[in-house]
Design an enzyme around this catalytic site. Structure first.
Site, PDB file in Angstrom:
ATOM      1  N   GLY A 204      46.181 -41.328  25.081  1.00 31.90           N
ATOM      2  CA  GLY A 204      45.464 -42.190  24.150  1.00 31.90           C
ATOM      3  C   GLY A 204      45.647 -41.709  22.725  1.00 31.90           C
ATOM      4  N   GLY A 209      38.822 -40.083  22.537  1.00 34.13           N
ATOM      5  CA  GLY A 209      37.867 -39.462  23.446  1.00 34.13           C
ATOM      6  C   GLY A 209      38.510 -38.768  24.631  1.00 34.13           C
ATOM      7  CG  HIS A 426      47.517 -56.464  -7.337  1.00 37.63           C
ATOM      8  ND1 HIS A 426      48.843 -56.120  -7.447  1.00 37.63           N
ATOM      9  CD2 HIS A 426      47.171 -56.180  -6.062  1.00 37.63           C
ATOM     10  CE1 HIS A 426      49.276 -55.654  -6.293  1.00 37.63           C
ATOM     11  NE2 HIS A 426      48.268 -55.678  -5.425  1.00 37.63           N
ATOM     12  CD  GLU A 427      43.414 -55.374  -4.804  1.00 38.77           C
ATOM     13  OE1 GLU A 427      43.339 -55.965  -3.704  1.00 38.77           O
ATOM     14  OE2 GLU A 427      44.186 -54.425  -5.002  1.00 38.77           O
ATOM     15  CG  HIS A 430      46.511 -58.758  -2.218  1.00 38.17           C
ATOM     16  ND1 HIS A 430      47.759 -58.893  -1.691  1.00 38.17           N
ATOM     17  CD2 HIS A 430      46.521 -57.577  -2.892  1.00 38.17           C
ATOM     18  CE1 HIS A 430      48.494 -57.844  -2.037  1.00 38.17           C
ATOM     19  NE2 HIS A 430      47.768 -57.031  -2.775  1.00 38.17           N
TER      20      HIS A 430
END
Ligand code: ADP
Ligand code: MG
Ligand code: ZN
Length: 606
Positions: A204, A209, A426-427, A430
């Protein structure tokens, strides 16, 4: 400490004996009285003196009534002439028996032998003393070969882990409960002729875990648990790893039934025969020893070897052969329900405010491992404590999610006004494209506060997890990734370095579409390149080309045309929504962050 005390006592006793001998040799002073030479002459004249013993310049005198005196004369003078000079008659002298002690023997002992012997004696004691300690250190050097396995006893309540401490990973738990049952009731299985696997490999991602589950198996079965990490086998000296393995197994065999757990097996278990250098030799020896030990005990004696790895692909095939680690248990990333359950486990002992719904938190954390979730709650409680609150609120939880995802906020990282403006556009670029294209996940939050490496970020998260992705979704994602670049182009006329990370991801993803997923119509259903791992360089992946130079050129061309297509889509979309983008950017500049609801409101406004 104990041996030091013992040595010290021996030293003390020897010292006392020596000083005792000294005082014995020097004794005789008791009861003797010093007198002057005149006094002696008087006593002789009074006919009291019986005997004089001359010992170099010292005169030991005994009287007729058995009293002892002593006095000194000049060394080179004869006693008789001294006494005659004092006027002692020959008649008086004849009454006294005068003898000269032969001091030669004692003299040589005190003056010649002892000065040599005593330091020698001291030296011997010191050497003896230190050699004991050195021998102790030497023993430790030999102990290198002993494994540093930590043993957890089943009686140890403090560190006891059970299946209840492990949430999710249901399949893995089911697989392992068989082993627990065997360790508890071996007879039931042996009677039916069953062969319980000797080795079980837990596979995993890091933080899923694996270690936790292995301990839970031991806790459930109530048997001793010997735990060692693969990297601990590798030491400076060749052969140490192998002897540690031997020791680990022999310790476990003395405590049957028992579980041996080798964590990070890939550290020693890499494929053999492809490496360089000495450390590789060492690893091979260690691995060989593990194989020998695995083969060296009969199944069903009650010894079970668990191992964990996140790189099963690089393990030596010999490890996976029947009779060794032939049973594999896979630990998946937790899904929505599992995440909620893990959060519940780790929320124990942490006062959460009533507004917090752990299911909501789970929804916001797709792709988080158990370890991520644990650290998320821990961060949240640290934040709450910092703000002197007496419980953990919504704010702390959401803040921590972003922290775990992107790293802590960097308030000190001050952007200029112009830079802030660029980041905001820019953000916003998006975010708007993600909102408009159906294949993109919903925007959860936009921020222009720098965090970790990013100057700003748009948090896009799926509502539900998906394991399959379509080509159109990929194309939408690519367009959204290019949204920042396009927004900079449109509003500032040129792009900044801020888009560099986006562009790398776009290029990598597009390459994968073509070479791995067969999503290009030009090439049809085929893949390109064999991925390989270079064992001696660690994680480096090399790609072996299984296609011609011509194909390589065509792939490059195809990548460029895919990106161009997505760039055009992004560009067109932002052109149409220029005003929205402006509004959003201005909002961001004023407020720095925007949450989902507010964002949707802005987008829906006509
Ligand atoms: P691995 O060995 O797979 O890298 P660990 O077992 O060390 O991961 O997990 C790290 C921590 O994350 C554990 O100590 C535990 O607190 C938490 N954790 C991971 N998975 C789970 C889970 N399924 N249930 C509860 N806690 C978990
Ligand atoms: Mg681990
Ligand atoms: Zn970006």
């Amino acid at each position: 400490m104990k041996s030091f005390l013992k040595n010290f006592l021996i030293f003390l006793i020897v010292f006392l004996i020596i000083s005792g001998l000294f005082s014995l040799l020097n004794s005789g002073e008791g009861g003797t009285q010093q007198i002057s030479l005149n006094n002696l002459v008087e006593k002789i004249k009074a006919k009291e003196i019986q005997e004089i013993l001359i010992e170099k310049d010292r005169l030991n005198i005994i009287s007729f009534d058995q009293k002892r005196y002593f006095t000194f004369k000049e060394e080179n003078e004869s006693l008789i002439s001294v006494l005659t000079d004092y006027g002692v008659s020959a008649e008086d002298l004849s009454l006294i028996s005068i003898s000269v002690e032969n001091t030669k023997g004692r003299e040589t002992f005190f003056n010649v032998i002892l000065p040599v012997l005593f330091p020698l004696f001291l030296l011997i004691i010191i050497i003896f003393f230190f050699s004991k300690q050195v021998r102790g250190a030497g023993m430790q050097a030999f102990k290198f070969g002993e494994s540093q396995a930590r043993k957890i006893n089943p009686q140890d309540k403090r560190v006891k882990t059970t299946f209840q401490d492990v949430a999710g990973i249901r399949e893995a738990k089911d697989d392992l409960s068989e082993i627990v049952d065997f360790l508890k009731n071996p007879k039931k299985y042996i009677k039916l002729g069953a062969k319980i696997p000797k080795g079980v490999l837990l596979i995993g991602l890091p933080g899923c875990g694996k270690t936790l589950l292995a301990r839970a198996v031991a806790g459930e079965a109530g048997v001793p648990f010997f735990h060692i990490s693969g990297s601990e086998f590798i030491e400076l000296f060749v052969g140490v790893g192998a002897s540690r393995v031997r020791d680990l197994f022999s310790k476990a065999k003395k405590n049957l039934p028992a579980i041996v757990f080798i964590d990070e097996l890939d550290a020693v278990g890499r494929q053999r025969g492809a490496g360089l250098g000495g450390s590789h030799d060492e690893r091979e020896q260690t691995l060989n020893q593990i194989l020998v030990e695995l083969d060296g005990f009969e199944p069903n004696i009650g010894l079970i070897v668990l191992a964990a790895t996140n790189r099963p692909d690089i393990l030596d095939p010999a490890l996976l052969r029947p009779g060794r680690f032939d049973r594999k248990v896979i630990l998946d990333l937790p899904d929505l329900k599992d995440r909620e359950a893990i959060l519940k486990i780790h929320a124990k002992g942490k006062p959460l405010s009533k507004e917090i719904n752990l299911q909501k938190v789970a929804e916001r954390t797709p792709g988080f491992t158990g370890a991520d979730l644990e650290s998320l709650l821990n961060e949240a409680s640290i934040l709450a404590a910092k703000r002197n609150k007496n419980n953990i609120g919504q704010f702390e939880i959401f803040e921590s999610i972003e922290r775990v995802l992107l790293g802590p906020e960097r308030k000190s990282h001050v952007l200029s006004e112009k830079e802030k403006e660029i980041v905001a556009y820019h953000e916003a670029g998006h975010a708007i494209i993600s909102y408009l294209l159906p294949g993109c996940d919903p925007v959860q939050k936009i921020s222009i506060i720098s965090r970790g490496q990013a100057a700003g970020y748009t948090l896009i998260m799926p509502e539900k997890e998906k394991s399959l992705k379509t080509k159109s979704e990929f194309l939408d994602n690519l367009s959204a990734l290019l949204g920042g670049y396009v927004a900079e182009e449109k509003f500032f006329g040129e792009v900044t370095t801020g888009a560099a990370n986006d562009l790398r991801r776009v290029t990598q993803l597009t390459r994968k579409l073509i070479t791995e997923y067969g999503m290009s119509e030009t090439f049809g259903p085929r893949t390109f390149g064999e991925k390989e791992e270079l064992v001696f360089l660690g994680r480096e992946i090399s790609e072996r080309r299984d296609y011609s130079e011509e194909f390589a050129k065509m792939i490059d061309k195809e990548v460029s045309s895919f990106i161009k297509l997505c760039h055009k889509r992004a560009s067109d979309l932002l052109e149409k929504n220029k005003n929205k983008l402006k509004t959003l950017a201005i909002f961001l500049l004023k407020n720095e962050t925007i949450e989902r609801e507010q964002f949707v409101k802005i987008m829906k406004k006509k």
